[in-house]
Design a protein around this motif. Sequence first.
Motif, PDB file in Angstrom:
ATOM      1  N   SER A   1       0.836  -1.188   0.000  1.00 37.75           N
ATOM      2  CA  SER A   1       0.000   0.000   0.000  1.00 37.75           C
ATOM      3  C   SER A   1       0.878   1.247   0.000  1.00 37.75           C
ATOM      4  O   SER A   1       2.025   1.211   0.453  1.00 37.75           O
ATOM      5  N   THR A   2       0.328   2.324  -0.517  1.00 34.35           N
ATOM      6  CA  THR A   2       0.999   3.625  -0.474  1.00 34.35           C
ATOM      7  C   THR A   2      -0.005   4.653   0.023  1.00 34.35           C
ATOM      8  O   THR A   2      -1.216   4.487  -0.139  1.00 34.35           O
ATOM      9  N   GLN A   3       0.509   5.728   0.624  1.00 29.58           N
ATOM     10  CA  GLN A   3      -0.386   6.762   1.141  1.00 29.58           C
ATOM     11  C   GLN A   3       0.232   8.144   0.995  1.00 29.58           C
ATOM     12  O   GLN A   3       1.458   8.303   1.040  1.00 29.58           O
ATOM     13  N   VAL A   4      -0.646   9.115   0.831  1.00 23.95           N
ATOM     14  CA  VAL A   4      -0.281  10.533   0.858  1.00 23.95           C
ATOM     15  C   VAL A   4      -1.220  11.205   1.842  1.00 23.95           C
ATOM     16  O   VAL A   4      -2.446  11.057   1.738  1.00 23.95           O
ATOM     17  N   THR A   5      -0.667  11.949   2.798  1.00 30.23           N
ATOM     18  CA  THR A   5      -1.460  12.556   3.860  1.00 30.23           C
ATOM     19  C   THR A   5      -1.107  14.031   4.002  1.00 30.23           C
ATOM     20  O   THR A   5       0.059  14.408   3.909  1.00 30.23           O
ATOM     21  N   ALA A   6      -2.137  14.859   4.241  1.00 29.20           N
ATOM     22  CA  ALA A   6      -1.926  16.288   4.480  1.00 29.20           C
ATOM     23  C   ALA A   6      -2.770  16.724   5.665  1.00 29.20           C
ATOM     24  O   ALA A   6      -3.914  16.279   5.826  1.00 29.20           O
ATOM     25  N   VAL A   7      -2.195  17.584   6.508  1.00 28.54           N
ATOM     26  CA  VAL A   7      -2.925  18.198   7.614  1.00 28.54           C
ATOM     27  C   VAL A   7      -2.706  19.706   7.531  1.00 28.54           C
ATOM     28  O   VAL A   7      -1.562  20.175   7.478  1.00 28.54           O
ATOM     29  N   GLU A   8      -3.804  20.466   7.506  1.00 34.85           N
ATOM     30  CA  GLU A   8      -3.734  21.920   7.446  1.00 34.85           C
ATOM     31  C   GLU A   8      -4.233  22.491   8.769  1.00 34.85           C
ATOM     32  O   GLU A   8      -5.366  22.235   9.177  1.00 34.85           O
ATOM     33  N   LEU A   9      -3.359  23.280   9.431  1.00 33.72           N
ATOM     34  CA  LEU A   9      -3.660  23.878  10.729  1.00 33.72           C
ATOM     35  C   LEU A   9      -3.545  25.394  10.630  1.00 33.72           C
ATOM     36  O   LEU A   9      -3.000  25.917   9.648  1.00 33.72           O
ATOM     37  N   PRO A  10      -4.009  26.140  11.639  1.00 29.81           N
ATOM     38  CA  PRO A  10      -3.913  27.596  11.568  1.00 29.81           C
ATOM     39  C   PRO A  10      -2.493  28.118  11.386  1.00 29.81           C
ATOM     40  O   PRO A  10      -2.282  29.095  10.656  1.00 29.81           O
TER      41      PRO A  10
END
Length: 223
Positions: A1-10
């Motif tokens: 499996s492969t994954q791309v993750t993003a988290v956007e914070l203030p």
Amino acid sequence: STQVTAVELPDFGWRSYGAAIGLFDRVELSYAHQHFDTRDVGAALGLGQGFDFKQDVFGAKLRLVGDTVYGDTLLPQIAAGVEYKRNANGPIVAFLGAEDDEGVDYTLSATKLFLSRSLLVNATARYTKANQLGLLGFGGPDAGYALQFEGSLGYQLSRRAVIGAELRTKPDNLALGEDDWLDLFAAYAVTKNLTVSAAYVDLGSIATFEDQRGAFVQAQVAF
């Protein structure tokens, strides 16, 4: 499996790119590369505008007993894991008070899908000295390894859709007010190979900047 993750914070942005491979329905080997963008906070801390903390994570997990879906309904799948984390910003994390720029996490997890209730439950004990997962180094002046808890609960709306919540406790080795993490998520299997997830995340205080709440998105492809 492969994954791309993003988290956007203030005040921050986080990215992760990774892959994992399972062997013999018993062993999982994984790798992830993580970026933590400090944006304006980098300039405020004297690190430079948009300073980027980087980290590599190498993982291995062994299924000890049980099965997530099949077998005894009271016996979960129990797995032991180890993660070697290497921070690419040694001098910076040392300046912040971290004891080291690399560390190892040890985990023991139990997972079970209760089909009759459409409920997925996971509980994990993590022995770690990582600061903000290791992105701010490992350990502190008077602090080292500590046992932390991670738990998740998911409810299957259908064969393709799941909603749920996750909690992760974290140490505060640098005395910066590092908080526990919480998220509320929804995941949908677009095809048998592609799953997309979205979540509302509350990461609390990061490097003294409070109220870091925002959005999480992930795409995972598995074969």
